[in-house]
Design an enzyme around this catalytic site. Sequence first.
Site, PDB file in Angstrom:
ATOM      1  N   ASP A  23     -32.121  46.969   8.201  1.00  0.00           N
ATOM      2  CA  ASP A  23     -30.728  47.427   8.173  1.00  0.00           C
ATOM      3  C   ASP A  23     -29.807  46.433   8.880  1.00  0.00           C
ATOM      4  O   ASP A  23     -30.229  45.743   9.806  1.00  0.00           O
ATOM      5  CB  ASP A  23     -30.649  48.815   8.841  1.00  0.00           C
ATOM      6  CG  ASP A  23     -29.380  49.558   8.470  1.00  0.00           C
ATOM      7  OD1 ASP A  23     -28.681  49.146   7.519  1.00  0.00           O
ATOM      8  OD2 ASP A  23     -29.080  50.573   9.142  1.00  0.00           O
ATOM      9  N   ASN A  71     -29.089  54.502  -2.033  1.00  0.00           N
ATOM     10  CA  ASN A  71     -28.279  53.280  -2.103  1.00  0.00           C
ATOM     11  C   ASN A  71     -27.530  53.134  -3.433  1.00  0.00           C
ATOM     12  O   ASN A  71     -26.634  52.294  -3.551  1.00  0.00           O
ATOM     13  CB  ASN A  71     -29.121  52.029  -1.817  1.00  0.00           C
ATOM     14  CG  ASN A  71     -29.505  51.880  -0.358  1.00  0.00           C
ATOM     15  OD1 ASN A  71     -30.584  51.402  -0.025  1.00  0.00           O
ATOM     16  ND2 ASN A  71     -28.617  52.278   0.571  1.00  0.00           N
TER      17      ASN A  71
HETATM   18  C1  IPE Z   1     -31.612  52.400   4.786  1.00  0.00           C
HETATM   19  O1  IPE Z   1     -30.451  51.780   5.174  1.00  0.00           O
HETATM   20  C2  IPE Z   1     -32.068  51.877   3.456  1.00  0.00           C
HETATM   21  C3  IPE Z   1     -32.579  50.516   3.448  1.00  0.00           C
HETATM   22  C4  IPE Z   1     -32.695  49.726   4.482  1.00  0.00           C
HETATM   23  C5  IPE Z   1     -32.978  50.030   2.168  1.00  0.00           C
HETATM   24  P1  IPE Z   1     -29.020  52.414   4.852  1.00  0.00           P
HETATM   25  O2  IPE Z   1     -28.019  51.482   5.434  1.00  0.00           O
HETATM   26  O3  IPE Z   1     -28.907  52.728   3.419  1.00  0.00           O
HETATM   27  O4  IPE Z   1     -29.096  53.785   5.668  1.00  0.00           O
HETATM   28  P2  IPE Z   1     -27.935  54.694   6.258  1.00  0.00           P
HETATM   29  O5  IPE Z   1     -26.964  54.940   5.148  1.00  0.00           O
HETATM   30  O6  IPE Z   1     -27.306  53.919   7.367  1.00  0.00           O
HETATM   31  O7  IPE Z   1     -28.625  55.910   6.757  1.00  0.00           O
HETATM   32  C1  IPE Z   2     -29.566  46.941   4.669  1.00  0.00           C
HETATM   33  O1  IPE Z   2     -28.330  46.499   5.090  1.00  0.00           O
HETATM   34  C2  IPE Z   2     -29.847  46.586   3.224  1.00  0.00           C
HETATM   35  C3  IPE Z   2     -29.818  47.728   2.315  1.00  0.00           C
HETATM   36  C4  IPE Z   2     -29.610  48.966   2.645  1.00  0.00           C
HETATM   37  C5  IPE Z   2     -30.055  47.447   0.924  1.00  0.00           C
HETATM   38  P1  IPE Z   2     -27.013  47.299   4.816  1.00  0.00           P
HETATM   39  O2  IPE Z   2     -26.447  46.841   3.516  1.00  0.00           O
HETATM   40  O3  IPE Z   2     -27.231  48.758   4.936  1.00  0.00           O
HETATM   41  O4  IPE Z   2     -26.096  46.779   6.000  1.00  0.00           O
HETATM   42  P2  IPE Z   2     -25.101  47.635   6.887  1.00  0.00           P
HETATM   43  O5  IPE Z   2     -25.875  48.796   7.419  1.00  0.00           O
HETATM   44  O6  IPE Z   2     -23.996  48.064   5.988  1.00  0.00           O
HETATM   45  O7  IPE Z   2     -24.667  46.699   7.955  1.00  0.00           O
HETATM   46 MG    MG Z   3     -27.153  50.069   6.476  1.00  0.00          MG
END
Ligand code: IPE
Ligand code: IPE
Ligand code: MG
Length: 246
Positions: A23, A71
């Site tokens: 994340d 997502n």
């Molecule tokens: C979790 O991260 C999913 C992945 C890392 C693929 P998200 O960024 O989607 O999770 P939330 O929305 O902060 O819970």
């Molecule tokens: C994790 O990074 C990757 C996926 C969830 C695919 P994020 O895209 O959630 O990054 P933040 O949480 O918005 O910084």
């Molecule tokens: Mg995220």
Amino acid sequence: MGDQPQLNNNNKFIPDHVAVIMDGNGRWAEKMGEERKAGHQEGMEAIKRVSIRASERGVKVLTLYAFSTENWKRPPQEVKFLMQLPVNFFDRFVPELQENNIKVNMIGFKDKVPGPTKRSIEKAIDQTKNNTGMILNFAFNYGGRAEIVEATKSIVEKVISGELNKKAISEEVLQSELLTRSIQPYDEVDLLIRSSGEQRLSNFLLWQNAYSEFYFSKLFWPDFTGDVLDEALDDYQNRSRRYGAI
Ligand code: IPE
Ligand code: IPE
Ligand code: MG
């Protein structure tokens, strides 16, 4: 859990199954004054670093949460970008996976994944199928609740067809119907790592994390390194896993 857990140089246990919620790509990009895409791109470099280090340390399965069933709620351009990442990634990274004897696996709902993405993942699985080292397991279009619902449906069908007796339904039976049946006997998570400072599961391996140890890092995923993985593995050595006993 496996039969023979690996010992590290200090004679301590290495977790068989490490699962990572990668994340913070978006926030990393924001910090750099770039578009979110740049964070996802840079996140792939972290995947390479961490996969190689995990394999060197004797981890048996490394599961990486790459795309959740939630997502899809993101803007279409970002979803599109995330869907084509595996194509570039495997094209460039498979030779290095081969050198390290790493085998690719995937857990997730393939039906909704676009054809070219699905094919690139399947190709990487096929190219690495004879490798006998660490399993690099991508959770792609994965969701823990949907996984349990699908397992339940499969069990119901088996009961209706007479293949399974209702009385025989057990935790083991349900577990063997989960998507992670493909990584048995290491399907239960030993060490769960989440980057970016968030401290939640976000629907990741709900069943399999029942008794895992958690490690949270404040680093955004693109800043994650092999040394940070080592720190997490070191921290794991000092945990006392009791599973409800004393
Ligand atoms: C979790 O991260 C999913 C992945 C890392 C693929 P998200 O960024 O989607 O999770 P939330 O929305 O902060 O819970
Ligand atoms: C994790 O990074 C990757 C996926 C969830 C695919 P994020 O895209 O959630 O990054 P933040 O949480 O918005 O910084
Ligand atoms: Mg995220």
